[in-house]
Scaffold this motif. Structure first.
Motif, PDB file in Angstrom:
ATOM      1  N   VAL A   1      30.786  -3.816 -10.711  1.00  0.00           N
ATOM      2  CA  VAL A   1      31.693  -2.903 -11.413  1.00  0.00           C
ATOM      3  C   VAL A   1      32.579  -2.167 -10.416  1.00  0.00           C
ATOM      4  N   ASN A   2      31.986  -1.704  -9.323  1.00  0.00           N
ATOM      5  CA  ASN A   2      32.778  -1.022  -8.299  1.00  0.00           C
ATOM      6  C   ASN A   2      33.790  -1.960  -7.661  1.00  0.00           C
ATOM      7  N   LEU A   3      33.380  -3.216  -7.460  1.00  0.00           N
ATOM      8  CA  LEU A   3      34.295  -4.195  -6.867  1.00  0.00           C
ATOM      9  C   LEU A   3      35.450  -4.495  -7.805  1.00  0.00           C
ATOM     10  N   ASN A   4      35.180  -4.570  -9.117  1.00  0.00           N
ATOM     11  CA  ASN A   4      36.251  -4.813 -10.088  1.00  0.00           C
ATOM     12  C   ASN A   4      37.256  -3.669 -10.099  1.00  0.00           C
ATOM     13  N   ALA A   5      36.740  -2.436 -10.019  1.00  0.00           N
ATOM     14  CA  ALA A   5      37.643  -1.284  -9.987  1.00  0.00           C
ATOM     15  C   ALA A   5      38.517  -1.312  -8.740  1.00  0.00           C
ATOM     16  N   LEU A   6      37.917  -1.684  -7.609  1.00  0.00           N
ATOM     17  CA  LEU A   6      38.686  -1.760  -6.367  1.00  0.00           C
ATOM     18  C   LEU A   6      39.722  -2.872  -6.435  1.00  0.00           C
ATOM     19  N   THR A   7      39.351  -4.011  -7.021  1.00  0.00           N
ATOM     20  CA  THR A   7      40.294  -5.124  -7.152  1.00  0.00           C
ATOM     21  C   THR A   7      41.451  -4.762  -8.061  1.00  0.00           C
ATOM     22  N   THR A   8      41.157  -4.054  -9.153  1.00  0.00           N
ATOM     23  CA  THR A   8      42.214  -3.645 -10.078  1.00  0.00           C
ATOM     24  C   THR A   8      43.201  -2.704  -9.402  1.00  0.00           C
ATOM     25  N   SER A   9      42.682  -1.754  -8.634  1.00  0.00           N
ATOM     26  CA  SER A   9      43.567  -0.829  -7.926  1.00  0.00           C
ATOM     27  C   SER A   9      44.424  -1.561  -6.911  1.00  0.00           C
ATOM     28  N   SER A  10      43.825  -2.514  -6.186  1.00  0.00           N
ATOM     29  CA  SER A  10      44.578  -3.278  -5.196  1.00  0.00           C
ATOM     30  C   SER A  10      45.647  -4.140  -5.862  1.00  0.00           C
TER      31      SER A  10
END
Length: 267
Positions: free
Chosen positions: A116-125
């Protein structure tokens, strides 16, 4: 003749004096305390009877979590070891298997949190990268374009299955009324560029708004409507969610997922 004091004695009909009863303050106080003590609930000394009485205040228990934590697992494991039959102890393999299963479930739960944290980071990037598209034009799978003072014309691409000499383009407004008609050479086949200058049938610029381009051509001797993709101006980028990704906000068109963009153009 003798007089009788009415405050001290009362003479009956037979002539015998009667004494009046008086209530002393001590007796009145004792009566009040006795009545007050009967209203209060006293202990009977029997634990069973005392437990049947309703509590003075109804206490609402706090909701407990339905998930088992690692502490709960080891507590159950300790109870299992303390209650087992000493002549039939739990097999070591079974105990190790239970501990390994719990460790696996706990590891999967932590892995889900990391994903979930990785998805949030990917979305922001992704949104940060998509911000570079602001001010440019993108090709979207829609036959509707927007005419404004900044963009008085509509550019599009029509996909043809084969070389078609004459392509007929019909321009309609939001109500479906015919605004303009013109022909395009599609003899090159494939993706054919189309540009509508934003002029109506009377040769005057049309009003600002959305317009639909419908293209037809002869395919195998039959008139067919061909798929059209239009260019739109990117005004801003929204963060979106992990499922949708970054959202491109297009002038007069609305939002579209960045994954649906077919091409990017500078002008």
């Amino acid at each position: 003749m003798s007089l009788i004091n009415p405050l001290n004695n009362t003479q009956s009909a037979t002539g015998q004096p009667q004494q009046t009863s008086a209530v002393t303050p001590q007796a009145s106080q004792a009566t009040t305390q006795s009545s007050a003590s009967t209203e209060q609930t006293s202990s009977t000394g029997n634990p069973f009877l005392d437990s049947l009485r309703l509590p003075a205040e109804n206490s609402i228990p706090e909701p407990n979590s339905q998930e088992l934590s690692q502490e709960d697992f080891f507590s159950l494991l300790s109870q299992q070891l303390s209650m087992q039959d000493p002549f039939k102890p739990v097999d070591n393999d079974q105990m190790i298997q239970q501990m390994a299963s719990f460790s696996t479930v706990d590891g999967i739960s932590k892995l889900n949190e990391e994903i979930v944290n990785l998805n949030a980071l990917t979305t922001s990037s992704q949104a940060l990268q998509a911000s570079g598209l602001v001010g440019q034009k993108v090709l979207i799978p829609s036959d509707t374009g927007y005419v404004s003072a900044e963009e008085p014309n509509i550019k599009a691409i029509v996909s043809t299955p084969e070389a078609i000499k004459d392509l007929t383009v019909r321009v309609e407004d939001e109500t479906g009324q015919l605004i303009s008609t013109f022909a395009v050479d599609g003899s090159a086949g494939g993706n054919v560029d189309i540009t509508w200058d934003g002029m109506g049938k009377n040769g005057e610029p049309v009003a600002e708004g959305s317009y639909t381009l419908k293209v037809t051509g002869n395919v195998d001797g039959k008139s067919e409507e061909l798929p059209v993709s239009t260019y739109a101006h990117v005004t801003s980028v929204s963060l979106g969610t992990a499922a949708t990704g970054a959202i491109l906000n297009l002038r007069g068109v609305g939002g579209i997922k960045i994954s649906d963009v077919l091409a990017v153009s500078e002008s």
